[in-house]
Design a protein around this motif. Structure first.
Motif, PDB file in Angstrom:
ATOM      1  N   ALA A 156       0.844  -1.195   0.000  1.00  0.00           N
ATOM      2  CA  ALA A 156       0.000   0.000   0.000  1.00  0.00           C
ATOM      3  C   ALA A 156       0.880   1.246   0.000  1.00  0.00           C
ATOM      4  N   LEU A 157       0.509   2.222  -0.818  1.00  0.00           N
ATOM      5  CA  LEU A 157       1.307   3.412  -1.034  1.00  0.00           C
ATOM      6  C   LEU A 157       0.610   4.667  -0.519  1.00  0.00           C
ATOM      7  N   LYS A 158       1.413   5.661  -0.217  1.00  0.00           N
ATOM      8  CA  LYS A 158       0.876   6.978   0.135  1.00  0.00           C
ATOM      9  C   LYS A 158       1.664   8.047  -0.608  1.00  0.00           C
ATOM     10  N   ASP A 159       1.124   9.239  -0.594  1.00  0.00           N
ATOM     11  CA  ASP A 159       1.750  10.366  -1.280  1.00  0.00           C
ATOM     12  C   ASP A 159       3.202  10.531  -0.847  1.00  0.00           C
ATOM     13  N   GLY A 181      12.492  -2.849 -11.486  1.00  0.00           N
ATOM     14  CA  GLY A 181      13.879  -3.059 -11.860  1.00  0.00           C
ATOM     15  C   GLY A 181      14.714  -1.882 -11.401  1.00  0.00           C
ATOM     16  N   THR A 182      15.381  -1.230 -12.354  1.00  0.00           N
ATOM     17  CA  THR A 182      16.191  -0.058 -12.019  1.00  0.00           C
ATOM     18  C   THR A 182      15.420   1.252 -12.207  1.00  0.00           C
ATOM     19  N   CYS A 183      14.177   1.172 -12.586  1.00  0.00           N
ATOM     20  CA  CYS A 183      13.361   2.366 -12.847  1.00  0.00           C
ATOM     21  C   CYS A 183      12.607   2.766 -11.578  1.00  0.00           C
ATOM     22  N   LYS A 184      12.774   4.006 -11.198  1.00  0.00           N
ATOM     23  CA  LYS A 184      12.189   4.496  -9.958  1.00  0.00           C
ATOM     24  C   LYS A 184      10.968   5.352 -10.232  1.00  0.00           C
ATOM     25  N   ALA A 185       9.859   5.026  -9.555  1.00  0.00           N
ATOM     26  CA  ALA A 185       8.623   5.790  -9.691  1.00  0.00           C
ATOM     27  C   ALA A 185       8.336   6.550  -8.413  1.00  0.00           C
ATOM     28  N   GLU A 186       7.869   7.774  -8.583  1.00  0.00           N
ATOM     29  CA  GLU A 186       7.367   8.583  -7.479  1.00  0.00           C
ATOM     30  C   GLU A 186       5.847   8.502  -7.477  1.00  0.00           C
ATOM     31  N   VAL A 187       5.267   8.418  -6.298  1.00  0.00           N
ATOM     32  CA  VAL A 187       3.817   8.301  -6.151  1.00  0.00           C
ATOM     33  C   VAL A 187       3.284   9.608  -5.596  1.00  0.00           C
ATOM     34  N   PHE A 188       2.248  10.140  -6.220  1.00  0.00           N
ATOM     35  CA  PHE A 188       1.617  11.301  -5.618  1.00  0.00           C
ATOM     36  C   PHE A 188       0.108  11.236  -5.721  1.00  0.00           C
ATOM     37  N   ASP A 189      -0.524  11.784  -4.697  1.00  0.00           N
ATOM     38  CA  ASP A 189      -1.985  11.836  -4.654  1.00  0.00           C
ATOM     39  C   ASP A 189      -2.492  12.777  -5.737  1.00  0.00           C
ATOM     40  N   HIS A 223      -7.142   8.433  -5.492  1.00  0.00           N
ATOM     41  CA  HIS A 223      -6.490   8.296  -6.794  1.00  0.00           C
ATOM     42  C   HIS A 223      -5.017   8.664  -6.642  1.00  0.00           C
ATOM     43  N   ILE A 224      -4.144   7.850  -7.241  1.00  0.00           N
ATOM     44  CA  ILE A 224      -2.717   8.163  -7.262  1.00  0.00           C
ATOM     45  C   ILE A 224      -2.201   8.130  -8.695  1.00  0.00           C
ATOM     46  N   ALA A 225      -1.062   8.794  -8.902  1.00  0.00           N
ATOM     47  CA  ALA A 225      -0.361   8.757 -10.179  1.00  0.00           C
ATOM     48  C   ALA A 225       1.045   8.218  -9.939  1.00  0.00           C
ATOM     49  N   PHE A 226       1.612   7.649 -10.993  1.00  0.00           N
ATOM     50  CA  PHE A 226       2.959   7.084 -10.935  1.00  0.00           C
ATOM     51  C   PHE A 226       3.849   7.873 -11.891  1.00  0.00           C
TER      52      PHE A 226
END
Length: 255
Positions: free
Chosen positions: A92-95, A102-110, A118-121
């Motif tokens: 489970a993710l939060k803002d 893999g080596t690709c990093k995603a930031e999560v934001f509300d 709703h969240i975006a990646f």
């Protein structure tokens, strides 16, 4: 680029996105409107799905999750705030959280407004954001659960992204969005040119996603709610940015 992205059309007008880290071959999918097209694409590319990234709880974004999990064993990842109405989450993710493919990093934001939760990646190095039904090509999602002010704050987050970011949204609504955009911003030469290109693109049966943030900033009326030219065009030159956005969103709801 270290992130390979395959657009998968689902249902009548949804998009899912298959993501593959080119360094490690690890694979994820953003949203699962239906299992069949996603499983077919995995077979076609001979890939093994490891992760499912869910943006929000609407059925046309999650209905295929259970079947895909049963067939692949993929881990399900979504918003902590939405966990009570999502398929069972493995993470489970939060803002402000980050996650790795893999080596690709995603930031999560509300990106509240269309729904609460709703969240975006956002993959900053790969210059890609998966916005689902918050920011759309030439539009934004209907404000179903949140407030117009929440949606405007969400759009400000997108406006802050680098202009070369590619926006991968959740639906093929671009042609209808163009008609509305032209009705409120008819003198915008960038918009006029984009609308013509959209007509040609759809006539060829091609996708109108992704679109660049630069193009969205120049043509998307909802992102332009703080610009003097659009405010003047809709008779709200002296109104606040948020009020202008609210008027535009209400007009689109009734268009």
């Amino acid at each position: 680029m270290t992130l390979d992205i395959t657009i998968i059309p689902c249902l009548s007008d949804n998009y899912a996105y298959l993501l593959r880290c080119c360094d490690t071959n690890e694979v994820a999918v953003v949203d699962v409107p239906a299992a069949g097209p996603i499983l077919a694409e995995l077979r076609r590319q001979k890939l093994t799905l490891r992760q499912i990234f869910i943006t929000h709880h609407h059925a046309d974004h999650i209905d295929g999750v259970a079947e895909v999990v049963a067939k692949t064993g993929a881990r399900v990842i979504g918003a902590m705030a939405d966990a009570h109405r999502l398929p069972p989450l493995d993470h489970a993710l939060k803002d402000g959280d980050t996650l790795m493919l893999g080596t690709c990093k995603a930031e999560v934001f509300d990106v509240y407004g269309h729904t609460i939760g709703h969240i975006a990646f956002h993959f900053p190095t790969e210059r890609a954001v998966f916005s689902a039904d918050s920011l759309m090509a030439l539009g934004c999602g209907r404000v179903n659960e949140g407030t117009h002010d929440q949606m405007w704050q969400t759009l400000l987050k997108f406006k802050a992204l680098p202009t070369d970011t590619l926006v991968y949204s959740g639906h093929e609504y671009t042609a209808s969005n163009a008609k509305f955009a032209l009705s409120v911003d008819p003198q915008n030469s960038d918009l006029i040119a984009r609308a013509a290109e959209i007509t040609a693109t759809r006539a060829r049966g091609e996708f109108c996603v992704p679109s660049s943030m630069a193009l969205e900033l120049a043509t998307n009326p909802f992102l332009r709610a703080d610009t003097p030219t659009l405010k003047a065009a809709i008779g709200m030159a002296e109104q606040s940015d948020a009020a202008c956005f609210s008027a535009l969103r209400t007009a689109k709801d009734n268009f």
